[in-house]
Write a protein that holds these residues in place. Structure first.
Motif, PDB file in Angstrom:
ATOM      1  N   VAL A   1       0.837  -1.194   0.000  1.00  0.00           N
ATOM      2  CA  VAL A   1       0.000   0.000   0.000  1.00  0.00           C
ATOM      3  C   VAL A   1       0.879   1.255   0.000  1.00  0.00           C
ATOM      4  O   VAL A   1       0.685   2.164  -0.802  1.00  0.00           O
ATOM      5  CB  VAL A   1      -0.926  -0.005   1.239  1.00  0.00           C
ATOM      6  CG1 VAL A   1      -1.625   1.336   1.404  1.00  0.00           C
ATOM      7  CG2 VAL A   1      -1.944  -1.128   1.116  1.00  0.00           C
ATOM      8  N   ALA A   2       1.889   1.260   0.874  1.00  0.00           N
ATOM      9  CA  ALA A   2       2.750   2.441   0.980  1.00  0.00           C
ATOM     10  C   ALA A   2       3.524   2.656  -0.323  1.00  0.00           C
ATOM     11  O   ALA A   2       3.668   3.781  -0.800  1.00  0.00           O
ATOM     12  CB  ALA A   2       3.713   2.277   2.139  1.00  0.00           C
TER      13      ALA A   2
ATOM     14  N   TYR B   1       7.700   8.999  -5.955  1.00  0.00           N
ATOM     15  CA  TYR B   1       7.940  10.182  -5.114  1.00  0.00           C
ATOM     16  C   TYR B   1       8.438   9.773  -3.729  1.00  0.00           C
ATOM     17  O   TYR B   1       8.103  10.401  -2.740  1.00  0.00           O
ATOM     18  CB  TYR B   1       6.643  10.977  -4.904  1.00  0.00           C
ATOM     19  CG  TYR B   1       5.815  11.186  -6.122  1.00  0.00           C
ATOM     20  CD1 TYR B   1       5.983  12.328  -6.898  1.00  0.00           C
ATOM     21  CD2 TYR B   1       4.857  10.255  -6.497  1.00  0.00           C
ATOM     22  CE1 TYR B   1       5.215  12.519  -8.019  1.00  0.00           C
ATOM     23  CE2 TYR B   1       4.091  10.450  -7.626  1.00  0.00           C
ATOM     24  CZ  TYR B   1       4.269  11.586  -8.376  1.00  0.00           C
ATOM     25  OH  TYR B   1       3.510  11.787  -9.488  1.00  0.00           O
ATOM     26  N   PHE B   2       9.137   8.661  -3.645  1.00  0.00           N
ATOM     27  CA  PHE B   2       9.534   8.167  -2.333  1.00  0.00           C
ATOM     28  C   PHE B   2      10.329   9.213  -1.566  1.00  0.00           C
ATOM     29  O   PHE B   2      11.189   9.889  -2.140  1.00  0.00           O
ATOM     30  CB  PHE B   2      10.411   6.922  -2.484  1.00  0.00           C
ATOM     31  CG  PHE B   2       9.644   5.707  -2.873  1.00  0.00           C
ATOM     32  CD1 PHE B   2       8.823   5.065  -1.961  1.00  0.00           C
ATOM     33  CD2 PHE B   2       9.743   5.188  -4.149  1.00  0.00           C
ATOM     34  CE1 PHE B   2       8.107   3.941  -2.326  1.00  0.00           C
ATOM     35  CE2 PHE B   2       9.033   4.070  -4.510  1.00  0.00           C
ATOM     36  CZ  PHE B   2       8.208   3.443  -3.595  1.00  0.00           C
TER      37      PHE B   2
ATOM     38  N   TRP C   1      12.396   4.388   4.225  1.00  0.00           N
ATOM     39  CA  TRP C   1      11.200   3.552   4.400  1.00  0.00           C
ATOM     40  C   TRP C   1      10.373   3.953   5.603  1.00  0.00           C
ATOM     41  O   TRP C   1       9.147   3.926   5.568  1.00  0.00           O
ATOM     42  CB  TRP C   1      11.585   2.073   4.491  1.00  0.00           C
ATOM     43  CG  TRP C   1      11.943   1.534   3.155  1.00  0.00           C
ATOM     44  CD1 TRP C   1      13.164   1.147   2.713  1.00  0.00           C
ATOM     45  CD2 TRP C   1      11.053   1.350   2.036  1.00  0.00           C
ATOM     46  NE1 TRP C   1      13.104   0.746   1.406  1.00  0.00           N
ATOM     47  CE2 TRP C   1      11.831   0.848   0.969  1.00  0.00           C
ATOM     48  CE3 TRP C   1       9.689   1.567   1.839  1.00  0.00           C
ATOM     49  CZ2 TRP C   1      11.281   0.558  -0.269  1.00  0.00           C
ATOM     50  CZ3 TRP C   1       9.139   1.279   0.614  1.00  0.00           C
ATOM     51  CH2 TRP C   1       9.941   0.776  -0.434  1.00  0.00           C
ATOM     52  N   ASP C   2      11.047   4.351   6.692  1.00  0.00           N
ATOM     53  CA  ASP C   2      10.294   4.745   7.889  1.00  0.00           C
ATOM     54  C   ASP C   2       9.372   5.910   7.558  1.00  0.00           C
ATOM     55  O   ASP C   2       8.199   5.931   7.911  1.00  0.00           O
ATOM     56  CB  ASP C   2      11.254   5.152   9.006  1.00  0.00           C
ATOM     57  CG  ASP C   2      11.986   3.940   9.553  1.00  0.00           C
ATOM     58  OD1 ASP C   2      11.482   2.809   9.293  1.00  0.00           O
ATOM     59  OD2 ASP C   2      13.030   4.095  10.203  1.00  0.00           O
ATOM     60  N   LYS C   3       9.962   6.885   6.851  1.00  0.00           N
ATOM     61  CA  LYS C   3       9.198   8.063   6.481  1.00  0.00           C
ATOM     62  C   LYS C   3       8.060   7.675   5.521  1.00  0.00           C
ATOM     63  O   LYS C   3       6.936   8.148   5.648  1.00  0.00           O
ATOM     64  CB  LYS C   3      10.130   9.053   5.788  1.00  0.00           C
ATOM     65  CG  LYS C   3       9.859  10.493   6.153  1.00  0.00           C
ATOM     66  CD  LYS C   3      10.968  11.370   5.588  1.00  0.00           C
ATOM     67  CE  LYS C   3      10.777  12.820   5.915  1.00  0.00           C
ATOM     68  NZ  LYS C   3      11.885  13.618   5.356  1.00  0.00           N
ATOM     69  N   THR C   4       8.381   6.811   4.542  1.00  0.00           N
ATOM     70  CA  THR C   4       7.379   6.361   3.576  1.00  0.00           C
ATOM     71  C   THR C   4       6.170   5.776   4.296  1.00  0.00           C
ATOM     72  O   THR C   4       5.025   6.152   4.034  1.00  0.00           O
ATOM     73  CB  THR C   4       7.981   5.297   2.641  1.00  0.00           C
ATOM     74  OG1 THR C   4       9.113   5.845   2.013  1.00  0.00           O
ATOM     75  CG2 THR C   4       6.963   4.861   1.598  1.00  0.00           C
TER      76      THR C   4
ATOM     77  N   VAL D   1       0.016  -0.561   6.106  1.00  0.00           N
ATOM     78  CA  VAL D   1       0.479  -0.043   4.818  1.00  0.00           C
ATOM     79  C   VAL D   1       1.603  -0.881   4.213  1.00  0.00           C
ATOM     80  O   VAL D   1       2.004  -0.654   3.073  1.00  0.00           O
ATOM     81  CB  VAL D   1       0.962   1.425   4.933  1.00  0.00           C
ATOM     82  CG1 VAL D   1      -0.185   2.319   5.297  1.00  0.00           C
ATOM     83  CG2 VAL D   1       2.108   1.544   5.931  1.00  0.00           C
ATOM     84  N   THR D   2       2.124  -1.847   4.953  1.00  0.00           N
ATOM     85  CA  THR D   2       3.229  -2.654   4.401  1.00  0.00           C
ATOM     86  C   THR D   2       2.704  -3.879   3.661  1.00  0.00           C
ATOM     87  O   THR D   2       3.453  -4.563   2.991  1.00  0.00           O
ATOM     88  CB  THR D   2       4.174  -3.132   5.509  1.00  0.00           C
ATOM     89  OG1 THR D   2       3.411  -3.904   6.444  1.00  0.00           O
ATOM     90  CG2 THR D   2       4.816  -1.956   6.212  1.00  0.00           C
ATOM     91  N   ARG D   3       1.403  -4.152   3.778  1.00  0.00           N
ATOM     92  CA  ARG D   3       0.864  -5.335   3.086  1.00  0.00           C
ATOM     93  C   ARG D   3       0.614  -5.032   1.622  1.00  0.00           C
ATOM     94  O   ARG D   3       0.417  -3.878   1.233  1.00  0.00           O
ATOM     95  CB  ARG D   3      -0.432  -5.785   3.768  1.00  0.00           C
ATOM     96  CG  ARG D   3      -0.136  -6.525   5.066  1.00  0.00           C
ATOM     97  CD  ARG D   3      -1.400  -6.917   5.764  1.00  0.00           C
ATOM     98  NE  ARG D   3      -2.202  -7.867   4.997  1.00  0.00           N
ATOM     99  CZ  ARG D   3      -3.426  -8.240   5.356  1.00  0.00           C
ATOM    100  NH1 ARG D   3      -3.969  -7.749   6.431  1.00  0.00           N
ATOM    101  NH2 ARG D   3      -4.094  -9.101   4.619  1.00  0.00           N
TER     102      ARG D   3
END
Lengths: 352, 506
Positions: free
Chosen positions: B97-98, B105-106, B119-122, B139-141
């Protein structure tokens, strides 16, 4: 008025899918003619037509036949990278069926049997590819990669790892002989083209192949027998490679499991692409693929006649192919046009 | 009144000399949901394409907060603050999802302007964005672990991540069921309160009245007018869209019903205990000639699965299927077609049209496939066939040689129905035939279905719009949770059907 009319016809010609391929071919022919004065000269000698143009047609024949088969496979969204190996197998089968006798009139089996055997084995190779793609559901490039790798081994098994020289003279008719003044191979390409063209236009095969290539699911839902047709496309591609195998082995009077048709698959894919058929499948053009094959052969001819050193001629070829592809890309042309007009827009903005 | 955040003035756009938009004005105000209405081909899609920079405009200007802008790509439009969510979810199902929200635009970290992804910020920002629209999910799924509705909201979150001023929603509800639509509307209300200007395109009239504050109607590439929603009644809205009174067509008496005599004769199609593990619990279904059988149920209730089993697209692993009393078993659609079955799938673009082929070829395709490759329809025969159906179904196209992909949704749907009618089927299965098409086309398609049934063709009508099912069907089969829960006679009220489906109708 006359000028706009001319521009209109020119534009409609360039928008035709064969526009760019034809322009490319004419351009290459013109370059050839510019560098060798005798290039366009064709003469009648000893009952045959001689000339560079005939030579190009003749040498492009195997590639053109393979490209025709490749076009059908690509139309279904597939690709067949095993054709070079199948060329080697068909040549090996033919050489084996003729046997190693040094006498010019001795063959192990009669000529028709030799031809049927070579084509039959090539057809089986194509069916194998088709089964892997249509029935086993493999990705076409992987499915045909198997035979691409294994095929050279199979060809060498048939020839016992040697280059078999063919001495049987009647066999040379296909790749080296003449019919009604023209090389037989040109007639063979024409025959394959006409038969295929009729099959595509006089039956619904063309519609079905395009439907499968554009939207396989929708084609299946509409009742098109997608699997059967895909199988058929690969079988046909194998058969075409078999024809090319006979042309090549008959022309060089030998069967070389290792080198016959080497990298022919890449040239065939290139010919199809140069001819205006997209690798994404769907809409395809048979005439374009033949023109594509002629472009490649004319280019090779040009490189040799320019005296480009052999060690760099592939680089030259690649550069020309790159240029042609860029020219044919509508997106690239649009970018160039945009770039060319840029200063004008800048000025108008300054004025505002 | 506050000044509009986005204003379109005198927009003109031609395709190949034909006007797609002609002198169109549109004004979007902050904190308002603005509904853009019109029939298929009225110019809604083109207007959105102009707004989002997909196509350039021939005349007119776009003002964002009073300044003229010239978006030349969707990315450009988004950078300017105009975000779009399309009808089909345009995300990558295999990414998380994230990742979907931030693809391209990561947030970066490290040297060289951030050579790696933070990644933490994402994940943190993704959670924040989703919280903004009231969604709390992991959001990580991967995206596919969530329902279409959630995916749609993820698409909205993606669209919103840049500081958006304008959100465009192009038929966002057409693949959602009622409950999901309600959730989506909650999100829209929340965004409206935050001061966003929302442009909302839909074909569902009730949704327009549920959510919108203002309506702009387009017809034949021109703007008909702009009204506050409270001042434009449904009848007036339809009249504005069609340019004519449709009242007469709306009133339709229930089709005749004789369910008792039905069971006596041999059914055209008779399925007993037909089912597929995990897809559809075994069910019985009988369809007689000349009958319209409605199938009602929510998304995922097993309606499409039932159609696929009947048409040979999926293989049942239990039960029996009989045509005219003779047992049959289909492994390919081609076999079902030979038995006189036709199937218009729900996913028009993915499973229906062959986009780059012409309208003519698309109409001829199924008939040609049934005739086989050898007996080929000539171009003249194809033309005659296509012309007949273009006229009969009122398909609007410049020429028969036009690629079908360029037609509007309603005309594509009609062309698909024409494709099947050309095979003269005995049973026509329609899966959501009126989805995503305008009111007039809907009406025409429904009329055509009834006319066909009166000539003896059987129709299996699958729809999530209960009102349509009730209006058209002789019998209604109700599905819930991949199981048949009952069968209702014609004349059943919408409420009864909804009750059986197990969801109240919005």
């Amino acid at each position: 008025m006359d000028d706009t009319a001319r521009r209109m016809t020119l534009r409609s010609m360039m928008e035709h899918r064969l526009g760019w391929p034809i322009v490319t071919l004419v351009l290459l022919l013109a370059l050839n003619a510019a560098f060798n004065p005798g290039f366009l000269h064709v003469e009648w000698r000893n009952g045959h037509v001689y000339g560079s143009l005939v030579d190009i047609l003749n040498r492009a024949a195997p590639l053109a036949v393979v490209a025709l088969g490749m076009t059908i496979v690509i139309a279904t969204r597939g690709i067949d990278i095993s054709v070079g190996a199948v060329v080697a197998i068909a040549g090996a089968v033919a050489a084996w069926a003729i046997g190693g006798s040094i006498a010019g009139n001795v063959t192990r089996f009669p000529l028709p049997v030799v031809i049927v055997a070579a084509l039959g084995v090539a057809l089986l190779c194509g069916l194998w590819n088709g089964l892997l793609v249509a029935r086993a559901g493999m990705q076409p490039i992987i499915a045909t990669l198997i035979l691409m790798v294994a095929g050279r081994g199979i060809a060498q098994l048939i020839t016992n790892g040697q280059i078999i020289t063919i001495y049987y003279t009647p066999y040379f008719f296909f790749g080296g002989g003449y019919l009604l003044g023209l090389p037989t191979s040109i007639w063979i390409v024409a025959l394959v083209f006409v038969l295929l063209y009729l099959a595509i236009t006089r039956t619904a095969l063309g519609l079905f192949l395009q439907a499968i290539g554009i939207n396989p699911t929708a084609a299946r839902v509409a009742g098109v027998q997608a699997k059967r047709l895909t199988l058929g496309a690969y079988a046909f591609s194998g058969l075409c490679a078999g024809v090319a195998g006979i042309l090549i082995s008959s022309n060089v009077k030998s069967a070389d499991g290792n080198n016959a048709g080497l990298l022919l698959e890449l040239d065939a894919i290139l010919a199809v692409t140069l001819g205006g058929t997209a690798l994404t499948g769907g809409r395809f053009t048979l005439a374009g693929s033949v023109i594509g094959a002629l472009i490649i052969q004319t280019l090779t001819y040009l490189i040799y006649s320019l005296g480009v050193p052999p060690e760099v001629n592939l680089v030259v070829k690649a550069i020309v192919v790159f240029a042609v592809m860029m020219l044919q890309s509508g997106e690239f042309r649009a970018t160039v046009v945009k770039f060319a007009r840029r200063p004008a827009i800048g000025r108008s903005e300054v004025r505002r | 009144m506050t000044s509009p955040v986005l204003e379109l003035r005198g927009i003109d756009k031609r395709f190949a000399g034909v006007h797609a938009l002609q002198d169109v004005n549109l004004a979007l105000y902050p904190g308002e949901v603005h509904a853009l209405m019109g029939q298929n081909g009225a110019g809604k899609s083109t207007l959105i394409k102009v707004l989002t920079g997909v196509v350039s405009l021939d005349a007119g200007e776009i003002l964002l907060e009073g300044r003229a802008i010239h978006p030349d790509s969707p990315l450009d439009a988004q950078k300017l603050g105009i975000s779009t969510v399309y009808q089909e979810v345009n995300l990558c199902p295999n990414l998380s999802v994230a990742e979907n929200i931030f693809a391209g635009y990561f947030p970066r970290r490290g040297a060289l302007h951030g050579y790696r992804i933070d990644w933490d910020k994402t994940h943190g920002q993704a959670r924040e964005l989703l919280a903004r629209i009231g969604l709390d999910i992991d959001v990580t799924r991967v995206l596919t672990s969530y329902s279409v509705a959630v995916q749609q909201m993820v698409a909205i979150a993606r669209a919103l991540k840049l500081s958006s001023k304008v959100l465009i929603l192009d038929e966002p509800t057409s693949s959602l069921d009622d409950d999901e639509v309600r959730r989506l509307f909650d999100v829209l209300r929340r965004l409206r309160e935050q001061g966003l200007a929302i442009l909302f395109v839909t074909h569902f009239l009730n949704q327009v009245y549920a959510i919108s504050d203002r309506i702009t109607v387009l017809r034949n590439s021109r703007r008909v007018g702009e009204w506050p929603t409270s001042e434009l009644g449904a009848q007036a809205l339809i009249a504005a869209m069609l340019g004519r009174e449709l009242a007469a067509a709306q009133a339709r008496q229930s089709p005749p019903d004789d369910i008792e005599t039905a069971t006596q004769e041999t059914a055209l199609l008779d399925a007993t205990r037909l089912g597929q593990k995990g897809q559809l619990q075994p069910l019985d279904l009988r369809v007689r000639a000349g009958e319209v059988v409605g199938v009602a149920g929510l998304l995922g209730s097993g309606r499409t699965e039932l159609a696929k089993l009947l048409f040979g697209l999926e293989k049942p692993d239990e039960g029996e299927l009989r045509i005219d009393g003779m047992p049959v078993s289909f492994t390919t659609p081609a076999q079902a077609i030979r038995h006189g079955i036709a199937f218009c799938p729900e996913e028009r673009k993915a499973d229906g049209i062959v986009a780059e082929l012409s309208l003519r070829e698309n109409i001829a395709l199924a008939l040609q496939a049934r005739m086989g490759a050898r007996r080929c329809l000539t171009r003249a025969e194809q033309n005659a066939l296509a012309e007949r159906f273009v006229r009969a179904l009122g398909i609007k196209a410049a020429t028969l040689d036009m690629p079908i992909g360029l037609l509007s949704g309603g005309n594509q749907q009609k062309a698909l129905i024409a494709r099947w009618l050309a095979t003269e089927p005995r049973l026509l299965i329609l899966d959501e035939p009126t989805r995503g098409i305008d009111v007039a086309a809907k009406q025409e398609i429904m009329d055509e279905i009834l006319r066909l049934a009166s000539t003896g063709m059987a129709v299996l009508f699958i729809s999530s719009e209960i009102s349509e099912v009730v209006r058209i069907a002789n019998r209604i089969v109700v599905l819930r949770d991949r199981r048949k829960v009952g069968e209702l006679p014609a004349g059943t009220s919408e409420d009864t059907v909804c009750e059986m489906i197990g969801a109240e109708h919005g």
